[in-house]
Design a protein around this motif. Structure first.
Motif, PDB file in Angstrom:
ATOM      1  N   UNK A  62       6.703  15.948   8.093  1.00  0.00           N
ATOM      2  CA  UNK A  62       6.963  14.994   8.438  1.00  0.00           C
ATOM      3  C   UNK A  62       6.303  14.256   6.915  1.00  0.00           C
ATOM      4  N   UNK A  63       7.402  13.610   6.270  1.00  0.00           N
ATOM      5  CA  UNK A  63       6.836  12.549   5.334  1.00  0.00           C
ATOM      6  C   UNK A  63       7.157  11.406   5.753  1.00  0.00           C
ATOM      7  N   UNK A  64       6.626  10.477   4.997  1.00  0.00           N
ATOM      8  CA  UNK A  64       6.547   8.383   4.781  1.00  0.00           C
ATOM      9  C   UNK A  64       6.499   8.008   4.010  1.00  0.00           C
ATOM     10  N   UNK A  65       7.045   6.838   3.939  1.00  0.00           N
ATOM     11  CA  UNK A  65       7.211   5.738   2.649  1.00  0.00           C
ATOM     12  C   UNK A  65       6.591   4.884   2.962  1.00  0.00           C
ATOM     13  N   UNK A  66       6.153   4.956   2.493  1.00  0.00           N
ATOM     14  CA  UNK A  66       5.182   3.259   2.139  1.00  0.00           C
ATOM     15  C   UNK A  66       5.699   1.922   0.975  1.00  0.00           C
ATOM     16  N   UNK A  84       7.103   2.106  -4.265  1.00  0.00           N
ATOM     17  CA  UNK A  84       7.053   2.986  -3.035  1.00  0.00           C
ATOM     18  C   UNK A  84       6.384   3.912  -3.391  1.00  0.00           C
ATOM     19  N   UNK A  85       5.458   4.726  -2.416  1.00  0.00           N
ATOM     20  CA  UNK A  85       4.647   5.442  -2.027  1.00  0.00           C
ATOM     21  C   UNK A  85       4.785   6.903  -1.115  1.00  0.00           C
ATOM     22  N   UNK A  86       5.076   8.182  -1.679  1.00  0.00           N
ATOM     23  CA  UNK A  86       6.041   8.879  -0.556  1.00  0.00           C
ATOM     24  C   UNK A  86       4.754  10.144   0.248  1.00  0.00           C
ATOM     25  N   UNK A 138      -1.250   0.260  -4.613  1.00  0.00           N
ATOM     26  CA  UNK A 138      -1.862   0.762  -4.012  1.00  0.00           C
ATOM     27  C   UNK A 138      -1.422  -0.244  -1.939  1.00  0.00           C
ATOM     28  N   UNK A 139      -0.871  -1.404  -2.196  1.00  0.00           N
ATOM     29  CA  UNK A 139      -0.189  -1.104  -0.968  1.00  0.00           C
ATOM     30  C   UNK A 139       0.797  -1.163  -0.287  1.00  0.00           C
ATOM     31  N   UNK A 140       1.432  -0.636  -1.114  1.00  0.00           N
ATOM     32  CA  UNK A 140       2.676   0.549  -0.866  1.00  0.00           C
ATOM     33  C   UNK A 140       1.737   2.070   0.299  1.00  0.00           C
ATOM     34  N   UNK A 141       1.013   2.472  -0.444  1.00  0.00           N
ATOM     35  CA  UNK A 141      -0.076   3.579   0.314  1.00  0.00           C
ATOM     36  C   UNK A 141      -0.771   3.362   1.099  1.00  0.00           C
ATOM     37  N   UNK A 142      -0.959   2.381   0.542  1.00  0.00           N
ATOM     38  CA  UNK A 142      -2.193   1.797   2.285  1.00  0.00           C
ATOM     39  C   UNK A 142      -0.879   1.756   3.113  1.00  0.00           C
ATOM     40  N   UNK A 143       0.151   0.584   3.178  1.00  0.00           N
ATOM     41  CA  UNK A 143       1.123   0.316   4.564  1.00  0.00           C
ATOM     42  C   UNK A 143       1.492   1.729   4.783  1.00  0.00           C
TER      43      UNK A 143
END
Length: 350
Positions: free
Chosen positions: A4-8, A18-20, A338-343
């Motif tokens: 499973x993958x997630x995008x923040x 956005x960070x995948x 970084x906040x996108x990565x963190x979330x």
């Protein structure tokens, strides 16, 4: 079996980030798209489309600061509009999309709960960053210098130690400083500036921005310089020199390029001093400052945090030290986002 993958997602007022990641939190892709939300929600639509051309995922976690854009009458309506836009765009790709919104200390909520917790969702991207870092570091001062603002937060005993949770309180307590390395007008940094052996007055006009400063110093990566220039012209060194010269009442041809680079460095030091004073204010409020004297930097302006650590003579770490990624290029963009990565990382465990 596929992972499973997630995008923040970090929905800002000027940029969409956005960070995948995969299930292990390893970054597969990261992207930042210019999104001047003050022009309308159609800008967010287009930015989301640009992200989805490059990355797809089964699950999505969202944090935001874009509710501050002046197209919204207040933060409540801004949070709702952004949340509804994200739901509409992502469900059009996948009707069974898993979408949740970061609501600070209340964790993640689904769209049907957003309306009741908009104050917990609004401008909480910094807290997502802190909650992630709390899993990795014991004591630190986190500084995220972006295109427009700077977040400053203390990490004590692996817990965020802050005084404010709203923009108003965070600004009051020097935890949110409205200064960044791209969009900040130079008139906001100083009323007087050293130039050509004198201290001169700075024009109270939107002639130039910090992007011009760091274009001239060579410290701003082109991919981070996404905002429009003050005069709508190009982002070359020559144009940046022309714009910065206007700040002190000169034309660029009145002095050699070296003079404008020197002026840019003066503005850099003025901005660095704003951040330094805020950090020192935070430190002075702590009974035991020695334990927190490690700086962790993030954002497009991380180079300023590294300079500040050198000034203060304290240890320094980049958030990239806590990121696992497919390549150095992707890791660097994840650091900016970084906040996108963190979330995204927090969303994996919630």
């Amino acid at each position: 079996m596929s992972q499973q993958r997630i995008i923040g997602w970090d929905v800002g007022g000027a940029n969409l980030k956005a960070v995948l990641t995969n299930e292990q939190g390893h970054v597969l892709n990261a992207k930042q798209v210019y999104c001047p939300l003050w022009r309308g929600l159609n800008e967010l639509d287009s930015a989301i489309d640009a992200i989805l051309l490059e990355m797809q995922a089964e699950s999505h976690s969202v944090t935001m600061t874009g509710e501050l854009a002046d197209i919204f009458t207040d933060r409540h309506s801004g949070v709702l509009a952004i949340a509804q836009t994200m739901q509409r765009k992502l469900s059009a790709i996948n009707s069974e999309v898993q979408l949740k919104f970061f609501a600070g200390n209340k964790g993640f909520v689904a769209l049907d709960s957003v309306a009741s917790v908009t104050s917990d969702i609004a401008s909480m991207n910094w807290l997502a960053s802190m909650q992630y870092l709390a899993q990795k570091s014991h004591e630190a001062i986190f500084i995220d210098i972006g295109s427009t603002t700077t977040d400053i937060a203390l990490l004590n005993d692996s817990k965020p130690h802050v005084l404010g949770f709203t923009d108003a309180a965070r600004m009051q307590f020097d935890e949110l400083v409205y200064t960044g390395v791209v969009r900040t007008p130079l008139m906001a940094l100083a009323q007087k500036i050293p130039f050509a052996g004198q201290v001169v007055n700075v024009a109270a006009e939107h002639f130039a921005t910090t992007a011009d400063v760091y274009t001239l110093t060579g410290e701003l990566a082109p991919e981070d310089n996404m905002a429009d220039t003050a005069d709508g012209a190009d982002k070359s060194v020559a144009s940046s020199a022309r714009r910065i010269a206007r700040m002190v009442g000169w034309d660029a041809h009145d002095a050699p390029l070296s003079a404008w680079i020197e002026l840019a460095n003066a503005f850099k030091h003025a901005q660095l001093n704003l951040v330094r004073q805020a950090v020192l204010t935070k430190l002075s409020s702590q009974q035991n400052t020695e334990a927190t004297l490690q700086l962790i930097g993030a954002g497009a302006g991380e180079f300023l945090t590294a300079s500040l650590a050198q000034q203060l003579g304290v240890p320094y770490s980049s958030v990239s030290d806590f990121i696992s990624a497919e390549s150095g290029l992707i890791k660097n963009m994840a650091k900016v986002c970084f906040p996108a990565f963190a979330v995204a990382s927090l969303g994996l465990s919630r």
